[in-house]
Design an enzyme around this catalytic site. Structure first.
Site, short mmCIF file in Angstrom:
data_model
loop_
_atom_site.label_atom_id
_atom_site.label_comp_id
_atom_site.label_asym_id
_atom_site.label_seq_id
_atom_site.Cartn_x
_atom_site.Cartn_y
_atom_site.Cartn_z
N ASP A 37 -20.93 -6.87 -8.82
CA ASP A 37 -20.49 -7.76 -7.76
C ASP A 37 -18.99 -7.98 -7.93
OD1 ASP A 37 -22.09 -9.82 -5.75
OD2 ASP A 37 -20.10 -10.56 -6.31
N ASP A 63 -15.37 -4.33 -7.57
CA ASP A 63 -14.93 -4.44 -6.19
C ASP A 63 -14.98 -3.03 -5.61
OD1 ASP A 63 -13.59 -4.62 -3.78
OD2 ASP A 63 -11.91 -5.79 -4.56
N ASN A 90 -24.99 -2.04 -1.25
CA ASN A 90 -25.31 -3.28 -0.55
C ASN A 90 -24.07 -4.15 -0.27
OD1 ASN A 90 -27.03 -5.77 0.20
ND2 ASN A 90 -25.84 -6.48 -1.57
N TYR A 155 -17.70 -5.58 12.47
CA TYR A 155 -18.86 -5.44 11.58
C TYR A 155 -19.79 -4.35 12.11
CZ TYR A 155 -23.04 -6.92 8.97
OH TYR A 155 -24.15 -6.96 8.15
N LYS A 159 -21.06 -0.85 10.25
CA LYS A 159 -22.47 -0.64 9.95
C LYS A 159 -23.04 0.55 10.73
CE LYS A 159 -23.12 -3.86 6.91
NZ LYS A 159 -23.49 -3.51 5.51
N ILE A 188 -31.40 -12.50 8.08
CA ILE A 188 -32.02 -12.83 6.81
C ILE A 188 -31.42 -14.13 6.29
CG2 ILE A 188 -32.53 -12.00 4.48
CD1 ILE A 188 -33.65 -10.24 6.75
#
Length: 251
Positions: A37, A63, A90, A155, A159, A188
């Site tokens: 992370d 990163d 992810n 975004y 994606k 989510i």
């Protein structure tokens, strides 16, 4: 259950939310998970929580927008294990903005994590996935990559690119025993979506478009990723699994 017994898995953005849930599901299924992370403290806390349950995890601050961080991660995995059985891309972020007001800096920030980071990991982890003999590369895209929604153009662009990249890599990597698939979450319940889902008007509007009439959980994304990571999907590559309560089917 041991569907990933003795497997080595790397999960980016695993300090919280969906990534943390994926790491937890994988570890519970027997994998040794590299919990990475951008927030090294969050990664360490997740890894320690897993270790406290008797599960196997290694934390690293990574990163994905920085090539040197990805290189350091993959070198560490190579030295310790010599292979990677599963890699989950992810890590991601979003900056909501009307497109006409989107700054160059915000666009670069979104692109560098959501797309460049996926490209870098998918490219540079190739040798480790090949060494597995049955590697699985899993990209976390989004149902938004196939839909046009206000203030999400940047975004959505990144994606959508991840979805297209997944299919191209599935074809290119298949001869090397590497499967490439993507999981496309809907709405989510995580810290990333809390502001939207806590808004009564927005929440109702979204639920009205969701046939199952509820929002998803991070663990449910983890379970979907487990399908692609395990032998349950040995003949599946180039696929995208929408985990959205039917939202994309009904739009």
């Amino acid at each position: 259950m041991d569907r990933l017994k003795d497997k080595l898995a790397i999960v980016t953005g695993a300090g919280a939310g969906i990534g943390q849930a994926i790491a937890t599901v994988f570890a519970a299924e027997g994998a040794h998970v590299y919990v990475t992370d951008v927030n090294g403290e969050s990664a360490q806390q997740t890894a320690e929580a897993l270790a406290g349950q008797g599960l196997k995890a290694t934390a690293m601050a990574v990163d994905v927008s920085r090539g040197q961080d990805v290189t350091a991660l993959l070198r560490d995995v190579e030295r310790a294990f010599g292979r990677a059985d599963v890699v989950v891309n992810n890590a991601g972020l979003n900056v909501r903005s009307d497109f006409r007001h989107l700054t160059d800096a915000d666009w670069v920030k979104i692109r560098e994590v959501n797309l460049d980071g996926v490209v870098r990991m998918a490219r540079d982890a190739f040798a480790l996935l090949k060494a597995s003999g049955a590697g699985s590369l899993i990209n976390v895209s989004s149902i938004m990559g196939q839909r046009g929604l206000r203030q999400l153009a940047a975004y959505t662009a990144t994606k959508g690119a991840v979805t297209a990249l997944t299919k191209a890599l599935a074809v290119e990597y298949a001869p090397y025993g590497i499967r490439v698939n993507s999981v496309a979450p809907g709405y989510i319940e995580t810290a990333l979506t809390e502001r939207v889902l806590k808004n009564p008007l927005l929440s109702k509007a979204l639920l009205d478009k969701t046939p199952m009439r509820r929002f998803g959980t991070a663990e449910e994304i983890g379970r979907a990723a487990l399908f692609f990571a395990s032998e349950d999907s040995l003949y599946v590559t180039g696929a995208e699994l929408a985990v959205d309560g039917g939202m994309s089917a009904g739009l």
